[in-house]
Design an enzyme around this catalytic site. Sequence first.
Site, PDB file in Angstrom:
ATOM      1  N   TYR A  39      -1.583   3.518  -5.410  1.00 40.66           N
ATOM      2  CA  TYR A  39      -1.707   3.836  -6.833  1.00 40.66           C
ATOM      3  C   TYR A  39      -0.708   4.902  -7.259  1.00 40.66           C
ATOM      4  O   TYR A  39      -0.423   5.038  -8.462  1.00 40.66           O
ATOM      5  CB  TYR A  39      -3.118   4.332  -7.168  1.00 40.66           C
ATOM      6  CG  TYR A  39      -4.233   3.335  -6.994  1.00 40.66           C
ATOM      7  CD1 TYR A  39      -3.986   2.003  -6.660  1.00 40.66           C
ATOM      8  CD2 TYR A  39      -5.556   3.734  -7.144  1.00 40.66           C
ATOM      9  CE1 TYR A  39      -5.030   1.106  -6.478  1.00 40.66           C
ATOM     10  CE2 TYR A  39      -6.605   2.841  -6.978  1.00 40.66           C
ATOM     11  CZ  TYR A  39      -6.336   1.530  -6.635  1.00 40.66           C
ATOM     12  OH  TYR A  39      -7.380   0.649  -6.457  1.00 40.66           O
ATOM     13  N   HIS A  97      -6.798  -1.180   2.572  1.00 40.20           N
ATOM     14  CA  HIS A  97      -6.683  -1.676   1.200  1.00 40.20           C
ATOM     15  C   HIS A  97      -6.591  -3.196   1.136  1.00 40.20           C
ATOM     16  O   HIS A  97      -7.259  -3.842   0.322  1.00 40.20           O
ATOM     17  CB  HIS A  97      -5.473  -1.035   0.519  1.00 40.20           C
ATOM     18  CG  HIS A  97      -5.542  -1.068  -0.970  1.00 40.20           C
ATOM     19  ND1 HIS A  97      -4.852  -0.180  -1.766  1.00 40.20           N
ATOM     20  CD2 HIS A  97      -6.222  -1.864  -1.822  1.00 40.20           C
ATOM     21  CE1 HIS A  97      -5.111  -0.436  -3.039  1.00 40.20           C
ATOM     22  NE2 HIS A  97      -5.932  -1.461  -3.099  1.00 40.20           N
TER      23      HIS A  97
END
Length: 265
Positions: A39, A97
């Site tokens: 992110y 992730h």
Amino acid sequence: MSIPAFGLGTFRLKDQVVIDSVSTALELGYRCIDTAQIYGNEAEVGKALSDSGVPRDEVFITTKIWVDNLSRDMLADSLKDSLDRLRTDRVDLTLIHWPSRTVPAAESLEALARAQSDGLTRAFGISNFTTAQMQEAIDAVGAQQIATNQVELHPYLQNRKVADFARQHGIHITSYMTLAYGKVLKDPVLEAIAARHDATPVQVALAWAMQLGYAVIPSSTRRDNLESNLRSRDLRLSDEDMAQIAALDRGERLTSPASIAPEWD
């Protein structure tokens, strides 16, 4: 360790925007923040947490290890870098992730187990894992070690095979993209349910997921929306409401990056 049912997501939020979102959320009473290495906002999340005055032990922090860092030689160091950016000595939950196409899940999970033993994370889990990949994870470290599988799950993609498999093995599910990129706002079924409860379609979608036992991590940059989202925790839907939302499932997946996505169930 139990996963908080409700938290703040920070996907796509950058720079001052994410600082303001996290700061406002903490002020309103949010105590669970979800971020990720990819992110690019861990440092800003860390600043907001540090400046908030909320004691560290009162906030549940999740981050996710990116696919480039999943080998046993890289995972712990990359997590330490995340901790530096987040201004903390440990996170509460660390996730893979996306499943790697080159590094076996067992290697990454065993590295996460070592990171847990070393005090870098209180718990660890997975994200975007299919049923077959969940079985690999279970075979590697045992289902009791896998705190959650964070997956795309919303009224239009209810991911029942994955959710049912996880439930059978005692693995918790965290729903991301619960609002389907805002599509729930104009759904007539959700609008009708919301009207019956003097609620909003967003609150209905979030309450639906939590009522099924999933955690939710909606994001927002507006104070009124952050406050409104919190109220979904108090909304109780009827069996009829839940059945109507169940019927909305159409297998509509909204995120599936070709370079890393697995072969979905």
